[in-house]
Design an enzyme around this catalytic site. Structure first.
Site, PDB file in Angstrom:
ATOM      1  N   ASP A   1       0.811  -1.209   0.000  1.00 30.91           N
ATOM      2  CA  ASP A   1       0.000   0.000   0.000  1.00 30.91           C
ATOM      3  C   ASP A   1       0.849   1.265   0.000  1.00 30.91           C
ATOM      4  O   ASP A   1       2.066   1.233   0.222  1.00 30.91           O
ATOM      5  CB  ASP A   1      -0.900   0.017   1.248  1.00 30.91           C
ATOM      6  CG  ASP A   1      -1.923  -1.095   1.257  1.00 30.91           C
ATOM      7  OD1 ASP A   1      -2.288  -1.568   0.164  1.00 30.91           O
ATOM      8  OD2 ASP A   1      -2.350  -1.493   2.360  1.00 30.91           O
TER       9      ASP A   1
ATOM     10  N   TYR B   1       6.547 -10.251   6.542  1.00 31.09           N
ATOM     11  CA  TYR B   1       6.491  -8.817   6.816  1.00 31.09           C
ATOM     12  C   TYR B   1       7.046  -8.527   8.210  1.00 31.09           C
ATOM     13  O   TYR B   1       6.971  -9.369   9.115  1.00 31.09           O
ATOM     14  CB  TYR B   1       5.046  -8.311   6.768  1.00 31.09           C
ATOM     15  CG  TYR B   1       4.458  -8.163   5.384  1.00 31.09           C
ATOM     16  CD1 TYR B   1       4.500  -6.947   4.714  1.00 31.09           C
ATOM     17  CD2 TYR B   1       3.839  -9.241   4.753  1.00 31.09           C
ATOM     18  CE1 TYR B   1       3.941  -6.801   3.443  1.00 31.09           C
ATOM     19  CE2 TYR B   1       3.278  -9.106   3.488  1.00 31.09           C
ATOM     20  CZ  TYR B   1       3.334  -7.878   2.842  1.00 31.09           C
ATOM     21  OH  TYR B   1       2.778  -7.746   1.599  1.00 31.09           O
TER      22      TYR B   1
END
Length: 267
Positions: A60, A118
């Site tokens: 994002d 992540y």
């Protein structure tokens, strides 16, 4: 002509995300700035003429990466080692190719991936820290680190994560398998690492938000457990979906592939 796999690192601060916007093919200088767009601009200077590179996944606006993966086909007539240098010479300072590998002809960075990892950084401090807050979430009131350690293991395993984000395509499965979810102390920071076969949209940022809420006494560990068992009450699910950790604390660390795909390497 060969297919190449490139590992990208980038500072997501000035990008609207990794993926080029719909109906945009990197030819319009006024289009929103994306990592994919910058890579494609660099490749065109090297003779690449395809319509689009392939990416392992979408990050994002504001999200960083140390291990994003892209692939492209290129007729490269120079020494293999020159390709990495040529890519970096033609890309801006906030994105870099870390590694280039020759991949199998049918390699797809998204569909061939076996897992993604992540990392999320946060720290507890009442006063603003303008420099560090570019890449870590400043949290206040202070959190209970013991609660973080208690709630994170609940996410490991195969669960329906419908309470933590929508699927990438309407109607597709929200079941995901998480191999690791853990917090580590790094000086005065806490780092959350999570590895899964795939993630829902905004899933990692919502996992972090919910865990911080638990560590601040706003949500119970039992409510999180119920959400993973599909037993959360409507009010609990609404609370779980009420917020996201800021994008700037998140980094895509690594995308993993089967050994036969990862064996090629260009120095």
């Amino acid at each position: 002509m060969a297919r190449y796999q490139v590992i990208l690192a980038y500072d997501g601060t000035k990008f609207v995300g990794s993926q080029r916007q719909a109906k945009s093919y990197g030819l319009n200088s006024s289009e929103p700035r994306t990592v994919q767009g910058e890579l494609e601009k660099a490749l065109r200077k090297l003779g690449w003429s395809d319509r689009s590179v392939l990416l392992a996944g979408r990050t994002d606006t504001g999200v960083h990466a140390a291990g994003q993966v892209a692939s492209f086909d290129l007729d490269w007539q120079h020494a293999d080692g020159d390709l990495l240098r040529a890519l970096n010479a033609n890309m801006p300072a906030d994105v870099a190719a870390r590694d280039v590998r020759i991949a199998p002809p049918n390699f797809h960075p998204r569909f061939d991936a076996t897992s993604r990892c992540y990392r999320y950084r946060l720290f507890c401090q009442q006063v603003r820290d303008p420099l560090r807050e570019k890449s870590a979430w400043r949290v206040w009131p202070e959190i209970d680190s013991g609660a973080l350690q208690k709630v994170a293991p609940l996410f490991v395993g195969q669960h329906d994560f419908a309470s933590y984000g929508p699927p990438p395509r309407a109607g597709s499965s929200t079941v995901r398998t998480v191999m690791n979810a853990s917090w580590q102390a790094r000086d005065d920071e806490w780092h959350f690492e999570v590895q899964a076969n795939a993630f829902l949209y905004h899933m990692v940022r919502r996992l972090v938000f919910v865990q911080v809420a638990v560590a601040q006494g706003k949500i119970s560990v039992e409510a999180v457990a119920r959400s993973l068992a599909g037993q959360a009450e409507v009010s609990e699910r609404s609370e779980l979906l009420s917020g996201l950790a800021p994008a700037h604390g998140l980094t895509l660390v690594e995308v993993t592939y089967p050994t036969e795909i990862s064996s090629g390497h260009i120095e």
